[in-house]
Design a protein around this motif. Structure first.
Motif, PDB file in Angstrom:
ATOM      1  N   ALA A  89     -41.585  74.617 -14.794  1.00  0.00           N
ATOM      2  CA  ALA A  89     -40.522  74.720 -15.804  1.00  0.00           C
ATOM      3  C   ALA A  89     -41.055  75.339 -17.093  1.00  0.00           C
ATOM      4  CB  ALA A  89     -39.930  73.337 -16.078  1.00  0.00           C
ATOM      5  N   LEU A  90     -42.262  74.928 -17.517  1.00  0.00           N
ATOM      6  CA  LEU A  90     -42.850  75.494 -18.742  1.00  0.00           C
ATOM      7  C   LEU A  90     -43.126  76.981 -18.605  1.00  0.00           C
ATOM      8  CD1 LEU A  90     -45.542  73.002 -20.123  1.00  0.00           C
ATOM      9  CD2 LEU A  90     -43.407  73.705 -21.212  1.00  0.00           C
ATOM     10  N   LYS A  91     -43.530  77.378 -17.412  1.00  0.00           N
ATOM     11  CA  LYS A  91     -43.865  78.784 -17.174  1.00  0.00           C
ATOM     12  C   LYS A  91     -42.668  79.680 -17.469  1.00  0.00           C
ATOM     13  CE  LYS A  91     -46.273  82.125 -14.905  1.00  0.00           C
ATOM     14  NZ  LYS A  91     -47.398  82.749 -15.505  1.00  0.00           N
ATOM     15  N   VAL A  92     -41.489  79.238 -17.094  1.00  0.00           N
ATOM     16  CA  VAL A  92     -40.305  80.092 -17.231  1.00  0.00           C
ATOM     17  C   VAL A  92     -39.340  79.645 -18.331  1.00  0.00           C
ATOM     18  CG1 VAL A  92     -40.403  80.872 -14.839  1.00  0.00           C
ATOM     19  CG2 VAL A  92     -39.062  78.843 -15.404  1.00  0.00           C
ATOM     20  N   GLY A  93     -39.534  78.441 -18.854  1.00  0.00           N
ATOM     21  CA  GLY A  93     -38.594  77.925 -19.842  1.00  0.00           C
ATOM     22  C   GLY A  93     -39.219  77.719 -21.209  1.00  0.00           C
ATOM     23  N   LYS A  94     -38.388  77.283 -22.127  1.00  0.00           N
ATOM     24  CA  LYS A  94     -38.834  76.996 -23.489  1.00  0.00           C
ATOM     25  C   LYS A  94     -39.348  75.564 -23.573  1.00  0.00           C
ATOM     26  CE  LYS A  94     -35.344  79.941 -25.669  1.00  0.00           C
ATOM     27  NZ  LYS A  94     -34.172  79.931 -26.553  1.00  0.00           N
ATOM     28  N   VAL A  95     -40.441  75.369 -24.296  1.00  0.00           N
ATOM     29  CA  VAL A  95     -40.985  74.029 -24.508  1.00  0.00           C
ATOM     30  C   VAL A  95     -39.919  73.132 -25.130  1.00  0.00           C
ATOM     31  CG1 VAL A  95     -42.695  72.670 -25.786  1.00  0.00           C
ATOM     32  CG2 VAL A  95     -43.378  74.813 -24.706  1.00  0.00           C
ATOM     33  N   SER A  96     -39.155  73.690 -26.059  1.00  0.00           N
ATOM     34  CA  SER A  96     -38.141  72.912 -26.779  1.00  0.00           C
ATOM     35  C   SER A  96     -37.015  72.419 -25.873  1.00  0.00           C
ATOM     36  CB  SER A  96     -37.562  73.722 -27.935  1.00  0.00           C
ATOM     37  OG  SER A  96     -36.949  74.903 -27.450  1.00  0.00           O
ATOM     38  N   GLN A  97     -36.887  72.978 -24.683  1.00  0.00           N
ATOM     39  CA  GLN A  97     -35.900  72.503 -23.716  1.00  0.00           C
ATOM     40  C   GLN A  97     -36.560  71.703 -22.598  1.00  0.00           C
ATOM     41  OE1 GLN A  97     -34.164  76.395 -22.871  1.00  0.00           O
ATOM     42  NE2 GLN A  97     -32.221  75.665 -23.701  1.00  0.00           N
ATOM     43  N   VAL A  98     -37.693  72.188 -22.098  1.00  0.00           N
ATOM     44  CA  VAL A  98     -38.362  71.535 -20.972  1.00  0.00           C
ATOM     45  C   VAL A  98     -38.864  70.140 -21.348  1.00  0.00           C
ATOM     46  CG1 VAL A  98     -40.342  71.663 -19.409  1.00  0.00           C
ATOM     47  CG2 VAL A  98     -38.987  73.716 -19.870  1.00  0.00           C
ATOM     48  N   ALA A  99     -39.548  70.022 -22.469  1.00  0.00           N
ATOM     49  CA  ALA A  99     -40.140  68.733 -22.854  1.00  0.00           C
ATOM     50  C   ALA A  99     -39.099  67.628 -23.016  1.00  0.00           C
ATOM     51  CB  ALA A  99     -40.984  68.892 -24.117  1.00  0.00           C
ATOM     52  N   PRO A 100     -37.996  67.880 -23.725  1.00  0.00           N
ATOM     53  CA  PRO A 100     -37.002  66.806 -23.831  1.00  0.00           C
ATOM     54  C   PRO A 100     -36.370  66.431 -22.490  1.00  0.00           C
ATOM     55  CG  PRO A 100     -36.656  68.435 -25.553  1.00  0.00           C
ATOM     56  CD  PRO A 100     -37.670  69.004 -24.608  1.00  0.00           C
ATOM     57  N   ILE A 101     -36.115  67.418 -21.652  1.00  0.00           N
ATOM     58  CA  ILE A 101     -35.521  67.118 -20.345  1.00  0.00           C
ATOM     59  C   ILE A 101     -36.494  66.303 -19.501  1.00  0.00           C
ATOM     60  CG2 ILE A 101     -34.702  68.132 -18.173  1.00  0.00           C
ATOM     61  CD1 ILE A 101     -33.469  70.372 -19.943  1.00  0.00           C
ATOM     62  N   ASP A 102     -37.775  66.614 -19.598  1.00  0.00           N
ATOM     63  CA  ASP A 102     -38.797  65.828 -18.900  1.00  0.00           C
ATOM     64  C   ASP A 102     -38.728  64.362 -19.320  1.00  0.00           C
ATOM     65  OD1 ASP A 102     -41.327  65.508 -17.318  1.00  0.00           O
ATOM     66  OD2 ASP A 102     -42.131  65.086 -19.322  1.00  0.00           O
ATOM     67  N   LYS A 103     -38.343  64.122 -20.554  1.00  0.00           N
ATOM     68  CA  LYS A 103     -38.278  62.749 -21.062  1.00  0.00           C
ATOM     69  C   LYS A 103     -37.070  61.990 -20.523  1.00  0.00           C
ATOM     70  CE  LYS A 103     -42.045  63.481 -23.019  1.00  0.00           C
ATOM     71  NZ  LYS A 103     -42.954  63.848 -21.967  1.00  0.00           N
ATOM     72  N   PHE A 104     -36.221  62.652 -19.739  1.00  0.00           N
ATOM     73  CA  PHE A 104     -35.163  61.927 -19.035  1.00  0.00           C
ATOM     74  C   PHE A 104     -35.779  60.900 -18.096  1.00  0.00           C
ATOM     75  CE2 PHE A 104     -31.630  61.561 -15.900  1.00  0.00           C
ATOM     76  CZ  PHE A 104     -30.684  61.062 -16.779  1.00  0.00           C
ATOM     77  N   SER A 105     -37.067  61.077 -17.813  1.00  0.00           N
ATOM     78  CA  SER A 105     -37.787  60.087 -16.999  1.00  0.00           C
ATOM     79  C   SER A 105     -37.723  58.703 -17.642  1.00  0.00           C
ATOM     80  CB  SER A 105     -39.245  60.514 -16.800  1.00  0.00           C
ATOM     81  OG  SER A 105     -39.922  60.571 -18.050  1.00  0.00           O
ATOM     82  N   VAL A 106     -37.604  58.635 -18.960  1.00  0.00           N
ATOM     83  CA  VAL A 106     -37.470  57.354 -19.658  1.00  0.00           C
ATOM     84  C   VAL A 106     -36.193  56.650 -19.203  1.00  0.00           C
ATOM     85  CG1 VAL A 106     -37.105  56.277 -21.918  1.00  0.00           C
ATOM     86  CG2 VAL A 106     -38.762  58.138 -21.679  1.00  0.00           C
TER      87      VAL A 106
END
Length: 141
Positions: A89-106
């Protein structure tokens, strides 16, 4: 400050740096290969920490406990797939979008903890988890 809170803040700062360093490092290489190299570096580092603490002798103890070892294996596999997808996801996406979505794990982890462990959420905790979910949706747009 509670010890758990300090560790959680340090974990969050470290996780943020994974995104930043990872995005820079992934620019000209395969994401899965980078994830494998990252895992090797992490393993060497963590074995060094365990050795420094004098706990290397405890590894056979974990391996000997079949149920414990099974769940450590499953946790490792879940972590590895998380890293693979995160770096892709980081390779093709923006950190500002990927990182928060990853936090959906919470949100997912909280729901699973309620279901499987019977953990109770206060109203305030529930609102916080709901706000995280809303934040994830908003960052994805």
């Amino acid at each position: 400050m509670s010890t758990w809170l300090l560790y959680a803040i340090l974990a969050a700062v470290s996780a943020a740096m994974v995104s930043i360093f990872g995005k820079v490092g992934l620019q000209n290489i395969d994401a899965n290969t980078a994830t494998a190299v990252r895992a090797i570096i992490m393993a060497i580092f963590l074995i060094g920490v365990v050795a420094y603490e004098g706990n290397l002798s405890k590894m056979p103890e974990i391996i000997g406990e079949k149920k414990t070892f099974l769940f450590i294996i499953l946790s490792g596999l879940a972590g590895a797939t998380s890293w693979l997808f995160y770096f892709l996801a980081l390779k093709v996406g923006k950190v500002s979008q990927v990182a928060p979505i990853d936090k959906f794990s919470v949100v997912i982890a909280t729901i699973l903890a309620v279901i499987f462990f019977g953990e109770k959420l206060s109203m305030l905790n529930g609102i916080g988890v709901a706000l995280i979910a809303i934040g994830v949706v908003l960052t994805a747009l």
